[in-house]
Design a protein around this motif. Structure first.
Motif, PDB file in Angstrom:
ATOM      1  N   LEU A 176      -5.994 -74.284  21.776  1.00  0.00           N
ATOM      2  CA  LEU A 176      -5.872 -75.452  22.655  1.00  0.00           C
ATOM      3  C   LEU A 176      -7.226 -75.855  23.230  1.00  0.00           C
ATOM      4  CD1 LEU A 176      -2.632 -74.731  24.721  1.00  0.00           C
ATOM      5  CD2 LEU A 176      -2.978 -76.598  23.097  1.00  0.00           C
ATOM      6  N   ARG A 177      -8.047 -74.880  23.550  1.00  0.00           N
ATOM      7  CA  ARG A 177      -9.360 -75.190  24.139  1.00  0.00           C
ATOM      8  C   ARG A 177     -10.249 -75.937  23.161  1.00  0.00           C
ATOM      9  NH1 ARG A 177      -8.420 -69.959  26.388  1.00  0.00           N
ATOM     10  NH2 ARG A 177      -9.656 -68.903  24.791  1.00  0.00           N
ATOM     11  N   GLY A 178      -9.962 -75.815  21.856  1.00  0.00           N
ATOM     12  CA  GLY A 178     -10.725 -76.566  20.865  1.00  0.00           C
ATOM     13  C   GLY A 178     -10.253 -77.994  20.696  1.00  0.00           C
ATOM     14  N   GLY A 179      -8.975 -78.278  21.042  1.00  0.00           N
ATOM     15  CA  GLY A 179      -8.424 -79.626  20.933  1.00  0.00           C
ATOM     16  C   GLY A 179      -7.705 -79.863  19.627  1.00  0.00           C
ATOM     17  N   LEU A 180      -6.384 -79.599  19.599  1.00  0.00           N
ATOM     18  CA  LEU A 180      -5.606 -79.650  18.365  1.00  0.00           C
ATOM     19  C   LEU A 180      -5.042 -81.044  18.083  1.00  0.00           C
ATOM     20  CD1 LEU A 180      -3.631 -76.341  18.889  1.00  0.00           C
ATOM     21  CD2 LEU A 180      -5.247 -76.769  17.025  1.00  0.00           C
ATOM     22  N   THR A 181      -4.871 -81.348  16.811  1.00  0.00           N
ATOM     23  CA  THR A 181      -4.132 -82.550  16.420  1.00  0.00           C
ATOM     24  C   THR A 181      -2.644 -82.330  16.637  1.00  0.00           C
ATOM     25  OG1 THR A 181      -5.802 -82.928  14.700  1.00  0.00           O
ATOM     26  CG2 THR A 181      -3.768 -84.235  14.582  1.00  0.00           C
ATOM     27  N   VAL A 182      -2.120 -81.207  16.129  1.00  0.00           N
ATOM     28  CA  VAL A 182      -0.712 -80.844  16.299  1.00  0.00           C
ATOM     29  C   VAL A 182      -0.628 -79.357  16.602  1.00  0.00           C
ATOM     30  CG1 VAL A 182       1.592 -80.757  15.256  1.00  0.00           C
ATOM     31  CG2 VAL A 182       0.027 -82.617  14.646  1.00  0.00           C
ATOM     32  N   LEU A 183       0.143 -79.015  17.621  1.00  0.00           N
ATOM     33  CA  LEU A 183       0.506 -77.625  17.884  1.00  0.00           C
ATOM     34  C   LEU A 183       1.985 -77.459  17.590  1.00  0.00           C
ATOM     35  CD1 LEU A 183       0.111 -74.745  19.056  1.00  0.00           C
ATOM     36  CD2 LEU A 183       0.684 -75.723  21.301  1.00  0.00           C
ATOM     37  N   LYS A 184       2.322 -76.487  16.729  1.00  0.00           N
ATOM     38  CA  LYS A 184       3.718 -76.146  16.475  1.00  0.00           C
ATOM     39  C   LYS A 184       3.957 -74.743  17.006  1.00  0.00           C
ATOM     40  CE  LYS A 184       6.183 -74.195  13.929  1.00  0.00           C
ATOM     41  NZ  LYS A 184       7.104 -73.026  14.179  1.00  0.00           N
ATOM     42  N   VAL A 185       5.018 -74.579  17.804  1.00  0.00           N
ATOM     43  CA  VAL A 185       5.328 -73.289  18.402  1.00  0.00           C
ATOM     44  C   VAL A 185       6.845 -73.181  18.513  1.00  0.00           C
ATOM     45  CG1 VAL A 185       5.114 -74.233  20.743  1.00  0.00           C
ATOM     46  CG2 VAL A 185       4.816 -71.771  20.383  1.00  0.00           C
ATOM     47  N   SER A 186       7.371 -71.977  18.503  1.00  0.00           N
ATOM     48  CA  SER A 186       8.815 -71.807  18.650  1.00  0.00           C
ATOM     49  C   SER A 186       9.191 -71.766  20.127  1.00  0.00           C
ATOM     50  CB  SER A 186       9.290 -70.533  17.952  1.00  0.00           C
ATOM     51  OG  SER A 186       8.956 -69.391  18.718  1.00  0.00           O
TER      52      SER A 186
END
Length: 321
Positions: free
Chosen positions: A181-191
């Motif tokens: 997250l600190r890098g800056g994501l396009t999409v994060l997928k998590v359960s």
């Protein structure tokens, strides 16, 4: 032109960061009642890469490979048509033996990998950066043990690839999630279970998950997707919370749906599709995967047809705080 633009490569491709390739041995029953061995490359990165390749992307997988298990894994992955960009390491890869003859998965043995040395971690980052910057999309997978790769590698890799114009999708939890997250994501997928276990969400209800997703967006993810086993996935896109019901298929093995969903989203992003269509392809890939015994597997034409049946709609029971 940015590295992720269509002119950067002639062929749409995905780079998969796989810190924990695993040699998997599963004992299954034969029709005559005898035992049958199934030997495959596994681990989250391998499963994501397998589905992305099934859906039409050229896949380059970067991971550490060492010992007897590493040599076997390299051949197995390459044999599936995935381009292995391995980093030689001193320790062996992880492995497991599971017995499914009784109808459920019985763990016989599971062996974790050894953490990378400083020089091995540097080589992993350099190889990943070089492969990722020449790809249409980068996908970052996690590990069964967070001690394999230093978490700061995720922050640096995400941030550098984004600066180079490459969309980055991550399927992570725990410390690696926070680092990415600190890098800056396009999409994060998590359960949804990982959000609760990691303390982002107080419970698994839609209101609590939606609040957690807003927090994840504020901390660095443009789009947040939460898989919820057999329930509709949730997606926070442009400030709106959507739900994505999966096609109603009967599961044979529930494992692998989330990884296949991540791969489907990545394939759509690499092709320049909108997020709504990316979610539909992801839901279809995850739904078909659980009808099969093999993780990250399926037929491209079936997944494409299933995607046409998926309806993305506003999430019920949600209002912004």
């Amino acid at each position: 032109m940015a590295a992720g633009d269509s002119g950067a490569t002639e062929e749409r491709s995905a780079f998969v960061f796989a810190p924990d390739p695993v040699l998997t041995i599963t004992i299954e029953p034969r029709p005559d009642g005898g035992p049958e061995l199934h030997v495959h490359a596994g681990g989250q990165g391998c499963w994501i890469g397998r589905m992305a390749m099934t859906l039409g992307l050229a896949v380059r997988l970067c991971g550490p490979f060492g010992g007897e298990t590493g040599g076997i894994l390299t051949d197995l992955i390459a044999g599936e048509g995935i381009d292995v960009r391995g980093v030689p390491v001193a320790g062996p890869n992880g492995s497991y033996i599971h017995d499914r003859r009784g109808g459920t998965r019985e763990v016989i043995v599971e062996i974790d990998p050894i953490g990378l040395s400083r020089h091995e971690a540097d080589d992993m980052y350099g190889t990943a950066l070089g492969e990722g910057m020449s790809s249409s999309v980068a996908v970052l997978a996690g590990s069964r043990s967070e001690n394999v790769v230093p978490v700061e590698v995720y922050t640096r890799l995400v941030g550098d690839l984004r600066e180079l114009g490459v969309p980055v999708i991550a399927d992570l939890s725990g410390a690696t999630l926070s680092a990415a997250l600190r890098g800056g994501l396009t999409v994060l997928k998590v359960s949804h279970t990982e959000l609760v276990e990691d303390g982002f969400a107080a419970s698994a209800d839609v209101g609590s998950l939606g609040t957690a997703m807003e927090r994840l967006h504020a901390e660095g993810a443009e789009t947040v997707v939460v898989s919820r086993a057999g329930d509709p996935a949730l997606a926070l896109v442009g400030g709106e919370l959507w739900e994505v019901p999966p096609p109603p298929l009967r599961p044979a093995d529930h494992r692998g749906a989330g990884d296949s969903m991540t791969a489907g989203i990545a394939v759509a992003v690499a092709s320049g599709a909108c997020m709504r269509d990316a979610l539909k392809l992801g839901a279809a890939a995850g739904a078909l995967n659980v009808t099969r015994r093999g993780l990250g597997s399926g037929q491209r034409e079936v997944i494409t047809k299933l995607a046409d049946t998926v309806v993305v709609r506003p999430a019920a029971g949600w209002s912004r705080r």
